[in-house]
Design an enzyme around this catalytic site. Structure first.
Site, short mmCIF file in Angstrom:
data_model
loop_
_atom_site.label_atom_id
_atom_site.label_comp_id
_atom_site.label_asym_id
_atom_site.label_seq_id
_atom_site.Cartn_x
_atom_site.Cartn_y
_atom_site.Cartn_z
N ARG A 16 5.85 38.79 43.42
CA ARG A 16 5.22 39.53 44.25
C ARG A 16 3.64 38.99 44.42
O ARG A 16 3.32 38.49 45.32
CB ARG A 16 4.97 40.95 43.45
CG ARG A 16 4.78 42.13 44.28
CD ARG A 16 3.47 42.47 44.83
NE ARG A 16 2.39 42.54 43.44
CZ ARG A 16 1.16 42.81 43.51
NH1 ARG A 16 0.48 42.35 44.46
NH2 ARG A 16 0.59 42.79 42.07
N ASP A 17 2.90 39.00 43.40
CA ASP A 17 1.51 38.49 43.58
C ASP A 17 1.38 37.37 43.95
O ASP A 17 0.47 36.98 44.43
CB ASP A 17 0.86 38.91 42.15
CG ASP A 17 -0.63 39.39 42.21
OD1 ASP A 17 -1.12 39.33 43.52
OD2 ASP A 17 -1.16 39.90 41.25
N HIS A 207 -3.82 43.08 33.95
CA HIS A 207 -3.49 42.30 34.99
C HIS A 207 -4.72 41.52 35.22
O HIS A 207 -5.59 41.94 36.09
CB HIS A 207 -3.01 43.16 36.20
CG HIS A 207 -2.60 42.50 37.36
ND1 HIS A 207 -1.35 42.15 37.63
CD2 HIS A 207 -3.42 42.08 38.65
CE1 HIS A 207 -1.32 41.58 38.98
NE2 HIS A 207 -2.61 41.39 39.23
N HIS A 209 -6.70 37.97 36.68
CA HIS A 209 -6.65 36.87 37.51
C HIS A 209 -7.69 35.84 37.02
O HIS A 209 -8.45 36.17 36.21
CB HIS A 209 -7.24 37.30 39.04
CG HIS A 209 -6.12 37.92 39.65
ND1 HIS A 209 -5.41 37.07 40.72
CD2 HIS A 209 -5.31 39.05 39.54
CE1 HIS A 209 -4.52 37.85 41.43
NE2 HIS A 209 -4.26 39.31 40.51
N CYS A 240 -6.00 36.63 46.31
CA CYS A 240 -5.94 37.95 46.93
C CYS A 240 -6.65 37.66 48.57
O CYS A 240 -7.66 37.11 48.75
CB CYS A 240 -7.10 38.85 46.36
SG CYS A 240 -7.09 40.34 47.09
N ASN A 249 -2.98 35.12 39.39
CA ASN A 249 -2.81 35.74 37.94
C ASN A 249 -3.16 34.44 36.97
O ASN A 249 -2.93 33.39 37.21
CB ASN A 249 -1.47 36.29 37.56
CG ASN A 249 -1.47 37.51 38.59
OD1 ASN A 249 -0.19 37.66 39.26
ND2 ASN A 249 -2.18 38.35 38.68
ZN ZN Z 1 -3.13 40.69 41.15
#
Ligand code: ZN
Length: 302
Positions: A16-17, A207, A209, A240, A249
């Site tokens: 996902r990320d 979470h 980064h 992002c 991440n």
């Molecule tokens: Zn993230």
């Protein structure tokens, strides 16, 4: 790999990320095959995608079809990010049982990422938690930019606690604090984790980064305070689109190495995880920022 639950739960986020930021599109079947591979690596929690408009995020199109291709396993949680009621419908429609919902603590990021104010975002997420709980979902509710914002600087602890309190009130099962821009430092992590722990005993995930290279130090600071759940992304894949310069991440393999090298079990086959990182590098045609895959340490019997 141990038979018992590992001491640390790493939720793999690259499907996902990571993939949502790549210009190369992965097909539904390829995404499902990679997730199956992650299960073989030992991951017991995987964020498989998000239920967003495919027109807005084409990389995440067909997340329900990805889920349908996965082998159902009692010992593996497949989660997905849900942004609104339509997304929740899609998650319910394909039989998922775990969703993640998020609200941004930064006004500017909230407007850019979600097109709404922080207050509107929080009201929408509260409603979403209620809806999801009413339909039997396990819900992880998180605060984006919990440790500060690229656009606005510091985010107040009070603001974050207000959100976490609201999540708990609506029946969320887990809390997540996200350092979306990757600007947190260990002292900040320490004070925010302590504040959240004094407010709720719900399981807490970080979470993180790695924009400024402090991601692993931040994870260590949280672990010292009892946090046992972390999101990470193989190779550190990600970023992002709404935050210039934000990186992915914390790299899964480096986080796993942090704990394994201290004798703390993460339940992963590191050699296989590194193979996954190398596969992604080849597939994407670029070197990923994680360190371990570019050393020989992971082959040294760990
Ligand atoms: Zn993230």
């Amino acid at each position: 790999m141990s038979v018992q639950s590992p001491a640390i739960l790493i939720e793999e986020n690259f499907p996902r990320d990571g993939l949502q930021n790549e210009s190369i599109l992965f097909s539904v079947s390829e995404r499902a095959a990679l997730i199956q591979q992650l299960v073989a690596c030992g991951f017991r929690r995987i964020q498989i995608g998000s239920f967003v408009s495919p027109a807005r995020v084409p990389q995440m199109a067909g997340t329900e079809d990805v889920f349908r291709l996965l082998e159902p396993r009692r010992d593996v949680v497949y989660s997905a990010l849900v942004l609104n009621r339509a997304g929740l419908e899609r998650a319910a429609g394909c039989g998922m049982s775990h969703v993640a919902v998020f609200v941004s603590a930064s006004e500017t990021h909230s407007q850019r990422n979600s097109g709404c104010s922080v207050d509107e975002g929080l009201a929408a997420v509260r409603d979403l938690i209620r809806q999801a709980k009413g339909r039997g979902f396990m819900v992880q509710a998180g605060v984006m930019n919990a440790f500060g914002c690229h656009f606005e600087g510091t985010v107040s602890t009070e603001k974050v606690l207000n959100m976490v309190g609201a999540f708990a009130l609506e029946g969320a099962d887990e809390i997540s604090l996200a350092d979306t821009p990757g600007l947190a430092n260990p002292a900040q992590v320490e004070s925010m984790v302590l504040a959240v722990q004094s407010l709720t005993s719900l399981p807490l995930t970080l979470h993180l980064h790695d924009t400024c290279g402090l991601g692993i130090a931040n994870a260590y600071a949280a672990w010292k305070l009892g946090v046992r759940r972390f999101d990470a992304s193989c190779g550190g894949l990600g970023g992002c689109p709404f935050i210039p310069g934000a990186s992915g991440n914390i790299p899964t393999e480096d986080l796993a190495w942090l704990f394994e090298s201290m004798g703390v079990d993460v339940g992963l086959d590191l050699v296989q995880v590194v193979e996954m990182v190398k596969y992604l590098e080849t597939r994407l045609g670029k070197r990923l920022p994680g360190r371990l895959a570019h050393t020989c340490l992971h082959r040294a019997g760990h």
